[in-house]
Write a protein that holds these residues in place. Structure first.
Motif, PDB file in Angstrom:
ATOM      1  N   VAL A  82       0.861  -1.176   0.000  1.00 44.11           N
ATOM      2  CA  VAL A  82       0.000   0.000   0.000  1.00 44.11           C
ATOM      3  C   VAL A  82       0.901   1.231   0.000  1.00 44.11           C
ATOM      4  N   TYR A  83       0.465   2.233  -0.735  1.00 44.88           N
ATOM      5  CA  TYR A  83       1.243   3.454  -0.889  1.00 44.88           C
ATOM      6  C   TYR A  83       0.458   4.660  -0.354  1.00 44.88           C
ATOM      7  N   LEU A  84       1.197   5.662   0.056  1.00 45.23           N
ATOM      8  CA  LEU A  84       0.595   6.947   0.380  1.00 45.23           C
ATOM      9  C   LEU A  84       1.395   8.014  -0.355  1.00 45.23           C
ATOM     10  N   GLN A  85       0.814   8.540  -1.419  1.00 54.99           N
ATOM     11  CA  GLN A  85       1.435   9.634  -2.157  1.00 54.99           C
ATOM     12  C   GLN A  85       1.040  10.934  -1.496  1.00 54.99           C
ATOM     13  N   MET A  86       2.025  11.689  -1.047  1.00 62.43           N
ATOM     14  CA  MET A  86       1.766  12.930  -0.320  1.00 62.43           C
ATOM     15  C   MET A  86       2.303  14.101  -1.124  1.00 62.43           C
ATOM     16  N   ASN A  87       1.401  14.953  -1.580  1.00 65.32           N
ATOM     17  CA  ASN A  87       1.766  16.138  -2.351  1.00 65.32           C
ATOM     18  C   ASN A  87       1.428  17.402  -1.573  1.00 65.32           C
ATOM     19  N   SER A  88       1.984  18.500  -2.002  1.00 63.52           N
ATOM     20  CA  SER A  88       1.720  19.801  -1.369  1.00 63.52           C
ATOM     21  C   SER A  88       1.875  19.712   0.147  1.00 63.52           C
ATOM     22  N   LEU A  89       2.963  19.131   0.562  1.00 61.29           N
ATOM     23  CA  LEU A  89       3.183  18.906   1.989  1.00 61.29           C
ATOM     24  C   LEU A  89       3.317  20.226   2.743  1.00 61.29           C
ATOM     25  N   LYS A  90       2.817  20.195   3.973  1.00 61.24           N
ATOM     26  CA  LYS A  90       2.835  21.360   4.846  1.00 61.24           C
ATOM     27  C   LYS A  90       3.616  21.017   6.117  1.00 61.24           C
ATOM     28  N   PRO A  91       4.150  22.014   6.794  1.00 59.98           N
ATOM     29  CA  PRO A  91       4.863  21.730   8.053  1.00 59.98           C
ATOM     30  C   PRO A  91       4.003  20.960   9.053  1.00 59.98           C
ATOM     31  N   GLU A  92       2.711  21.194   9.040  1.00 60.35           N
ATOM     32  CA  GLU A  92       1.836  20.478   9.972  1.00 60.35           C
ATOM     33  C   GLU A  92       1.642  19.015   9.610  1.00 60.35           C
ATOM     34  N   ASP A  93       2.166  18.586   8.478  1.00 64.84           N
ATOM     35  CA  ASP A  93       2.149  17.162   8.127  1.00 64.84           C
ATOM     36  C   ASP A  93       3.302  16.405   8.782  1.00 64.84           C
ATOM     37  N   THR A  94       4.204  17.131   9.425  1.00 66.66           N
ATOM     38  CA  THR A  94       5.334  16.500  10.094  1.00 66.66           C
ATOM     39  C   THR A  94       4.849  15.559  11.190  1.00 66.66           C
ATOM     40  N   ALA A  95       5.281  14.303  11.105  1.00 57.42           N
ATOM     41  CA  ALA A  95       4.834  13.295  12.065  1.00 57.42           C
ATOM     42  C   ALA A  95       5.518  11.975  11.770  1.00 57.42           C
ATOM     43  N   MET A  96       5.359  11.048  12.696  1.00 57.96           N
ATOM     44  CA  MET A  96       5.690   9.653  12.424  1.00 57.96           C
ATOM     45  C   MET A  96       4.472   9.042  11.751  1.00 57.96           C
ATOM     46  N   TYR A  97       4.690   8.420  10.610  1.00 57.45           N
ATOM     47  CA  TYR A  97       3.595   7.816   9.860  1.00 57.45           C
ATOM     48  C   TYR A  97       3.638   6.300  10.028  1.00 57.45           C
TER      49      TYR A  97
END
Length: 121
Positions: free
Chosen positions: A75-90
């Motif tokens: 399974v994939y998670l493509q993350m675009n237009s990333l923001k500083p608030e996306d910072t985390a352990m995934y």
């Protein structure tokens, strides 16, 4: 017992993109991506069922895309237009039992070790 191995995390500037991958062993009914920022609770990001139907958190709708390659059990998670608030352990999570729900709640039975995503401004 399902085992999950994530990869693809890293550091990126705001506006950039990353793709996370999670290889699953064993049968899964649904898979999900979750994240946990420092000092915050773990939250659901996106989930996908075996039939391909997907669910997204409002905060990532339109920016993130979850997909799966059944032949590769990935399974994939493509993350675009990333923001500083996306910072985390995934974290990648999987559910095999039909007696447990899927979706964006953190009640999945199986979890990966996590991969860190850092977005700088």
């Amino acid at each position: 017992q399902v085992q999950l191995v994530e990869s693809g995390g890293g550091s990126v500037q705001a506006g950039g993109s990353l793709r996370l991958s999670c290889v699953a062993s064993g049968y899964t009914r649904c898979l999900g991506w979750f994240r946990q920022a420092p000092g915050k609770e773990r939250e659901g990001v996106a989930s996908i069922y075996n039939d391909g139907s997907t669910l997204y958190a409002d905060s990532v709708e339109g920016r993130f895309t979850i997909s799966q390659d059944n032949a590769k059990n990935t399974v994939y998670l493509q993350m675009n237009s990333l923001k500083p608030e996306d910072t985390a352990m995934y974290y990648c999570a999987a559910e095999s039992s039909f007696s447990r729900s899927c979706g964006l709640r953190t009640n999945y039975s199986h979890w990966g070790q996590g991969t860190l995503v850092t977005v700088s401004s």
